[in-house]
Design an enzyme around this catalytic site. Structure first.
Site, PDB file in Angstrom:
ATOM      1  N   MET A  72      -1.125  -1.822 -11.305  1.00 18.54           N
ATOM      2  CA  MET A  72      -2.219  -2.331 -12.276  1.00 18.54           C
ATOM      3  C   MET A  72      -2.854  -3.356 -12.087  1.00 18.54           C
ATOM      4  SD  MET A  72       0.416  -2.025 -15.567  1.00 18.54           S
ATOM      5  CE  MET A  72      -0.891  -2.051 -16.966  1.00 18.54           C
ATOM      6  N   ARG A  85      17.573 -16.208 -20.872  1.00 20.00           N
ATOM      7  CA  ARG A  85      16.149 -15.791 -20.768  1.00 20.00           C
ATOM      8  C   ARG A  85      15.548 -15.889 -22.626  1.00 20.00           C
ATOM      9  NH1 ARG A  85      11.665 -17.339 -19.183  1.00 20.00           N
ATOM     10  NH2 ARG A  85       9.890 -16.116 -19.394  1.00 20.00           N
ATOM     11  N   LYS A 122      -1.313  -5.893   1.235  1.00 17.95           N
ATOM     12  CA  LYS A 122      -0.423  -4.885   1.491  1.00 17.95           C
ATOM     13  C   LYS A 122       0.151  -4.665   2.818  1.00 17.95           C
ATOM     14  CE  LYS A 122       0.004  -2.434  -1.732  1.00 17.95           C
ATOM     15  NZ  LYS A 122       0.790  -2.524  -3.009  1.00 17.95           N
ATOM     16  N   ARG A 153       6.574   8.889 -14.894  1.00 28.70           N
ATOM     17  CA  ARG A 153       6.286   9.150 -13.318  1.00 28.70           C
ATOM     18  C   ARG A 153       4.814   8.381 -13.219  1.00 28.70           C
ATOM     19  NH1 ARG A 153       1.891  12.532 -13.817  1.00 28.70           N
ATOM     20  NH2 ARG A 153       1.740  14.009 -15.450  1.00 28.70           N
ATOM     21  N   ASP A 175       6.618   1.012 -10.762  1.00 23.98           N
ATOM     22  CA  ASP A 175       6.654   0.768  -9.380  1.00 23.98           C
ATOM     23  C   ASP A 175       8.449   0.492  -8.978  1.00 23.98           C
ATOM     24  OD1 ASP A 175       7.093  -1.837 -10.626  1.00 23.98           O
ATOM     25  OD2 ASP A 175       6.063  -2.822  -9.006  1.00 23.98           O
ATOM     26  N   TYR A 216       2.897  -8.800   1.497  1.00 24.41           N
ATOM     27  CA  TYR A 216       3.763  -7.656   0.723  1.00 24.41           C
ATOM     28  C   TYR A 216       4.090  -6.853   1.801  1.00 24.41           C
ATOM     29  CZ  TYR A 216       2.533  -9.732  -3.742  1.00 24.41           C
ATOM     30  OH  TYR A 216       1.883 -10.570  -4.913  1.00 24.41           O
ATOM     31  N   ARG A 276      -7.876  -5.958  -3.255  1.00 30.50           N
ATOM     32  CA  ARG A 276      -7.806  -7.129  -2.922  1.00 30.50           C
ATOM     33  C   ARG A 276      -7.980  -7.599  -1.450  1.00 30.50           C
ATOM     34  NH1 ARG A 276      -1.933  -7.091  -5.600  1.00 30.50           N
ATOM     35  NH2 ARG A 276      -2.050  -5.163  -4.685  1.00 30.50           N
ATOM     36  N   HIS A 296       7.746  -4.974   1.492  1.00 28.43           N
ATOM     37  CA  HIS A 296       8.610  -3.879   0.772  1.00 28.43           C
ATOM     38  C   HIS A 296       9.287  -2.860   1.850  1.00 28.43           C
ATOM     39  CE1 HIS A 296       6.895  -5.162  -3.127  1.00 28.43           C
ATOM     40  NE2 HIS A 296       5.676  -5.073  -2.657  1.00 28.43           N
ATOM     41  N   VAL A 347      11.247  -4.104 -17.463  1.00 28.76           N
ATOM     42  CA  VAL A 347      12.738  -4.652 -16.906  1.00 28.76           C
ATOM     43  C   VAL A 347      12.612  -4.800 -15.699  1.00 28.76           C
ATOM     44  CG1 VAL A 347      13.819  -3.753 -19.095  1.00 28.76           C
ATOM     45  CG2 VAL A 347      13.330  -2.138 -17.177  1.00 28.76           C
ATOM     46  N   LEU A 348      13.785  -5.544 -15.077  1.00 29.32           N
ATOM     47  CA  LEU A 348      13.697  -5.523 -13.572  1.00 29.32           C
ATOM     48  C   LEU A 348      15.329  -6.077 -13.210  1.00 29.32           C
ATOM     49  CD1 LEU A 348      12.761  -5.387 -10.452  1.00 29.32           C
ATOM     50  CD2 LEU A 348      12.185  -7.783 -11.064  1.00 29.32           C
ATOM     51  N   GLU A 359       7.283 -10.929  -1.300  1.00 31.15           N
ATOM     52  CA  GLU A 359       8.030 -10.586  -2.262  1.00 31.15           C
ATOM     53  C   GLU A 359       9.562 -11.059  -2.241  1.00 31.15           C
ATOM     54  OE1 GLU A 359       6.762  -8.239  -0.309  1.00 31.15           O
ATOM     55  OE2 GLU A 359       8.491  -7.094   0.438  1.00 31.15           O
TER      56      GLU A 359
END
Ligand SMILES: NC(=O)c1ccc[n+]([C@@H]2O[C@H](COP(=O)([O-])OP(=O)(O)OC[C@H]3O[C@@H](n4cnc5c(N)ncnc54)[C@H](O)[C@@H]3O)[C@@H](O)[C@H]2O)c1
Length: 372
Positions: free
Chosen positions: A299, A201, A74, A277, A268, A93, A15, A95, A237-238, A117
């Protein structure tokens, strides 16, 4: 303002931080846009398109060196640290809570680091959502592709056929990833169940999906009952700021059909399944107890052109404001952007990063900390 875009050098990243259309928007507003040569090539945006948009093509050194605002995808990697400086705003981003060396480099350089983020607009994470939506779509694609025999699947067509039942897709987590995965699987005529934990939700999903999918509370009994029926399970899920909750244990794999496919999009964040994994597109699937797991950690990397366009759509309004007002004035005027500020003048601003590195200097009393 001088805004620069560099070629991403993190392995497997195709990207780029800004599309030619985004560059043209900024040039028309009177700004200078510097683009490192071939920065957009892998995303399908050749240099000529940036030139036509009014951008200047430059070397990597010039892009970093002349930028007032540097827009990336990134987080910088070690060989980019020497380019950081105290009169630079870095918008990408980051992190940081998982990256001590970069945090230290940003502090040592005094760079104003604004992380995509952590920009939070009160309802969600507007600069993270586009990548989640893309990952959700790709999860449905991966489901369809990997149920086919040539991919090692049971030889099932996701949507069935006239007179033949469709496959059952179980989506666990109904946020940005899960909703998009469900919508696309429904579009391919799969039978879809979404499990969610948040009552609010659940109501939203019920209205959105309008009876086309079952939306159920995600408790252990329901998870177990649904696992037994599923041909594909998508982990989406998060819990913000935490490792992903393990919604399927190793023991629960025994409940699945032997041909079931697990797709763990939450990999991730550590993964929604105990047995997951991280994998890459080069070798995306492995088996545990005979159950196939698909756990590609980046992805959207498969669709850099779409992902770059979606990212620019989300970031451009913020880039415009930073460019027009100056970074500090834009941050002061916009609470969402203020929450994106992670580092400033040698101190950590964001509370989550400050908690991760309690021994590093924090910008105590900063407005962004107060807002959190
Ligand atoms: N692999 C990739 O390339 C990729 C790309 C984008 C996002 N992700 C990851 O996908 C995950 C989901 O992201 P998102 O943007 O959809 O997050 P989100 O916050 O929009 O949605 C997560 C949902 O999970 C729900 N949830 C939490 N615990 C649950 C449980 N035990 N059972 C059921 N639901 C539960 C939450 O209520 C929320 O609605 C994250 O871990 C994110 O990092 C991965």
């Amino acid at each position: 303002m001088r805004i620069a875009v560099v070629k991403e050098i993190k392995p497997a990243e195709a990207r780029v931080g800004l599309t030619p259309a985004g560059a043209e928007d900024l040039v028309r507003a009177g700004h200078t846009v510097l683009v490192e040569r071939s920065a957009g090539e892998l995303a399908g945006f050749p240099d000529e398109q940036y030139l036509a948009a009014g951008a200047e093509l430059v070397s990597r050194e010039d892009a970093w060196g002349r930028a007032e605002l540097l827009v990336k995808v990134k987080e910088p990697i070690a060989e980019e640290y020497p380019f950081l400086r105290d009169d630079l705003t870095l918008f990408t981003y980051l992190h940081l809570a998982a990256d001590r060396p970069l945090t230290e480099a940003l502090l040592a350089a005094g760079t104003l680091g604004i992380a995509y983020e952590t920009v939070f607009d009160g309802t969600g994470l507007p600069l993270l959502a586009p990548m989640s939506e893309i990952a959700g779509s790709l999860a449905a694609h991966a489901a369809a592709a990997n149920l086919m025999r040539p991919a090692g699947g049971p030889g099932v067509l996701l949507g069935g056929a006239p007179g033949v039942a469709p496959a059952r897709v179980l989506v666990i987590g109904g946020g940005a990833v899960g909703t998009q995965a469900a919508q696309l699987a429904l579009g391919m005529q799969a039978e879809v169940t979404v499990l969610e934990m948040s009552p609010t939700r659940i109501r939203q999903l019920d209205a959105l999906l309008d009876g086309r999918a079952r939306v159920l509370m995600s408790d252990v009994a329901t998870v177990e009952a649904e696992l037994a029926q599923a041909d594909v399970v998508i982990g989406a899920v998060l819990v913000p700021g935490r490792a992903a909750p393990k919604v399927v244990s190793r023991a629960q794999l025994a409940l699945l059909k032997p041909t079931a496919l697990l797709i763990d999009v939450a990999i991730d964040q550590g993964g929604a399944f105990e047995t997951s994994r991280p994998t890459t597109y080069a070798d995306p699937i492995f088996e545990v107890d005979g159950i196939r797991h698909y756990c590609v950690a980046n992805m959207p990397g498969a669709v850099p052109q779409t992902a770059t366009r979606a990212l620019t759509n989300a970031t451009l309004p913020y880039i415009r404001r930073i460019a027009q007002q100056g970074a500090e004035a834009a941050v002061a005027a916009d609470a969402a952007l203020a929450l994106g500020v992670n580092t400033r003048s040698g101190g950590i601003v964001h509370q989550g990063v400050a908690e991760a590195f309690a021994d590093l200097p924090a910008a105590v009393g900063d407005r962004s900390l107060a807002l959190r």
